[in-house]
Design a protein around this motif. Sequence first.
Motif, PDB file in Angstrom:
ATOM      1  N   MET A   1      -1.815   0.288  10.212  1.00 17.27           N
ATOM      2  CA  MET A   1      -1.123   0.650   8.991  1.00 17.27           C
ATOM      3  C   MET A   1       0.235  -0.038   8.955  1.00 17.27           C
ATOM      4  N   ILE A   2       0.552  -0.587   7.791  1.00 18.33           N
ATOM      5  CA  ILE A   2       1.801  -1.314   7.589  1.00 18.33           C
ATOM      6  C   ILE A   2       2.622  -0.593   6.530  1.00 18.33           C
ATOM      7  N   LYS A   3       3.902  -0.431   6.806  1.00 16.25           N
ATOM      8  CA  LYS A   3       4.828   0.125   5.817  1.00 16.25           C
ATOM      9  C   LYS A   3       5.673  -1.011   5.273  1.00 16.25           C
ATOM     10  N   LEU A   4       5.723  -1.111   3.950  1.00 15.75           N
ATOM     11  CA  LEU A   4       6.522  -2.119   3.267  1.00 15.75           C
ATOM     12  C   LEU A   4       7.545  -1.414   2.387  1.00 15.75           C
ATOM     13  N   TYR A   5       8.819  -1.670   2.653  1.00 20.96           N
ATOM     14  CA  TYR A   5       9.924  -1.139   1.863  1.00 20.96           C
ATOM     15  C   TYR A   5      10.586  -2.313   1.154  1.00 20.96           C
ATOM     16  N   PHE A  53       5.145  -8.462  -0.514  1.00 17.27           N
ATOM     17  CA  PHE A  53       3.686  -8.574  -0.379  1.00 17.27           C
ATOM     18  C   PHE A  53       3.260  -9.977   0.045  1.00 17.27           C
ATOM     19  N   LYS A  54       3.995 -11.001  -0.392  1.00 17.07           N
ATOM     20  CA  LYS A  54       3.687 -12.359   0.077  1.00 17.07           C
ATOM     21  C   LYS A  54       3.886 -12.455   1.593  1.00 17.07           C
ATOM     22  N   ALA A  55       4.946 -11.855   2.091  1.00 13.89           N
ATOM     23  CA  ALA A  55       5.206 -11.868   3.532  1.00 13.89           C
ATOM     24  C   ALA A  55       4.132 -11.094   4.289  1.00 13.89           C
ATOM     25  N   VAL A  56       3.716  -9.959   3.754  1.00 15.02           N
ATOM     26  CA  VAL A  56       2.651  -9.179   4.398  1.00 15.02           C
ATOM     27  C   VAL A  56       1.363  -9.997   4.421  1.00 15.02           C
ATOM     28  N   LYS A  57       1.059 -10.675   3.320  1.00 13.35           N
ATOM     29  CA  LYS A  57      -0.152 -11.507   3.237  1.00 13.35           C
ATOM     30  C   LYS A  57      -0.134 -12.612   4.296  1.00 13.35           C
ATOM     31  N   GLU A  58       1.038 -13.195   4.530  1.00  8.51           N
ATOM     32  CA  GLU A  58       1.163 -14.277   5.512  1.00  8.51           C
ATOM     33  C   GLU A  58       1.050 -13.788   6.950  1.00  8.51           C
ATOM     34  N   ASP A  63      -7.552  -6.485   5.634  1.00 10.71           N
ATOM     35  CA  ASP A  63      -8.139  -5.171   5.895  1.00 10.71           C
ATOM     36  C   ASP A  63      -7.105  -4.126   6.319  1.00 10.71           C
ATOM     37  N   GLU A  64      -5.836  -4.509   6.333  1.00 14.94           N
ATOM     38  CA  GLU A  64      -4.771  -3.559   6.675  1.00 14.94           C
ATOM     39  C   GLU A  64      -4.559  -2.545   5.546  1.00 14.94           C
ATOM     40  N   THR A  65      -4.177  -1.342   5.925  1.00 14.02           N
ATOM     41  CA  THR A  65      -3.723  -0.340   4.965  1.00 14.02           C
ATOM     42  C   THR A  65      -2.218  -0.525   4.798  1.00 14.02           C
ATOM     43  N   ILE A  66      -1.788  -0.619   3.538  1.00 16.35           N
ATOM     44  CA  ILE A  66      -0.375  -0.850   3.239  1.00 16.35           C
ATOM     45  C   ILE A  66       0.202   0.382   2.556  1.00 16.35           C
ATOM     46  N   LEU A  67       1.291   0.900   3.103  1.00 16.27           N
ATOM     47  CA  LEU A  67       2.067   1.945   2.431  1.00 16.27           C
ATOM     48  C   LEU A  67       3.284   1.237   1.853  1.00 16.27           C
ATOM     49  N   PHE A  68       3.333   1.155   0.533  1.00 18.83           N
ATOM     50  CA  PHE A  68       4.373   0.420  -0.178  1.00 18.83           C
ATOM     51  C   PHE A  68       5.377   1.406  -0.742  1.00 18.83           C
ATOM     52  N   PHE A 103      -6.612  -1.436   0.929  1.00 19.28           N
ATOM     53  CA  PHE A 103      -6.074  -0.135   0.545  1.00 19.28           C
ATOM     54  C   PHE A 103      -4.551  -0.192   0.536  1.00 19.28           C
ATOM     55  N   VAL A 104      -3.964   0.072  -0.628  1.00 21.50           N
ATOM     56  CA  VAL A 104      -2.508   0.101  -0.783  1.00 21.50           C
ATOM     57  C   VAL A 104      -2.120   1.403  -1.466  1.00 21.50           C
ATOM     58  N   VAL A 105      -1.193   2.109  -0.869  1.00 20.42           N
ATOM     59  CA  VAL A 105      -0.633   3.326  -1.465  1.00 20.42           C
ATOM     60  C   VAL A 105       0.801   2.998  -1.866  1.00 20.42           C
ATOM     61  N   THR A 106       1.126   3.180  -3.143  1.00 21.64           N
ATOM     62  CA  THR A 106       2.469   2.925  -3.645  1.00 21.64           C
ATOM     63  C   THR A 106       3.174   4.254  -3.831  1.00 21.64           C
ATOM     64  N   LYS A 107       4.392   4.343  -3.320  1.00 23.55           N
ATOM     65  CA  LYS A 107       5.135   5.595  -3.408  1.00 23.55           C
ATOM     66  C   LYS A 107       6.587   5.311  -3.764  1.00 23.55           C
ATOM     67  N   TRP A 108       7.087   6.029  -4.761  1.00 25.62           N
ATOM     68  CA  TRP A 108       8.508   5.989  -5.074  1.00 25.62           C
ATOM     69  C   TRP A 108       9.231   6.854  -4.053  1.00 25.62           C
ATOM     70  N   ILE A 109      10.376   6.344  -3.571  1.00 23.06           N
ATOM     71  CA  ILE A 109      11.224   7.114  -2.671  1.00 23.06           C
ATOM     72  C   ILE A 109      12.662   7.041  -3.177  1.00 23.06           C
ATOM     73  N   PRO A 110      13.467   8.058  -2.880  1.00 18.48           N
ATOM     74  CA  PRO A 110      14.878   7.989  -3.269  1.00 18.48           C
ATOM     75  C   PRO A 110      15.598   6.871  -2.507  1.00 18.48           C
ATOM     76  N   GLU A 111      16.658   6.366  -3.112  1.00 18.19           N
ATOM     77  CA  GLU A 111      17.419   5.263  -2.503  1.00 18.19           C
ATOM     78  C   GLU A 111      17.846   5.587  -1.075  1.00 18.19           C
ATOM     79  N   LYS A 112      18.216   6.830  -0.804  1.00 22.72           N
ATOM     80  CA  LYS A 112      18.691   7.192   0.540  1.00 22.72           C
ATOM     81  C   LYS A 112      17.605   7.061   1.600  1.00 22.72           C
TER      82      LYS A 112
END
Length: 130
Positions: A1-5, A53-58, A63-68, A103-112
Amino acid sequence: MIKLYTDAATLGNPGPTGLGALIVSPEKNLQLKQTLNSASNHEGEFAAAIAGFKAVKEQFTADETILFYTDSRLVSDAVGKGFAKHYEAQLAELLALIDIFNFVVTKWIPEKQNQGAHNLANQALHANES
């Protein structure tokens, strides 16, 4: 699983813009900083997500799960709805990248909760100042 912020920092609106992306995985952590000569805040947020996402692709396989994670409601809502008034081209590019992954899950998070990407975006924005 990869987390992308991702995040963007704009001086003026539009104006010079810094993009930041933090990629966290069990194998490695990556930091990405880029600058744009001029963009609106919303354009910057889309550009940061696209660059991330370009960096994650590279670096990883499809087949990775991405939490965006993004602190941009516009980006998170646009991805969820598949629609962004005035930002159709940016959203189309972002969705094409997202579709690469199983599989990509997109989630809004507060700035903090997005300080890593936020700091990278600010570093990119101010990198050329003396």
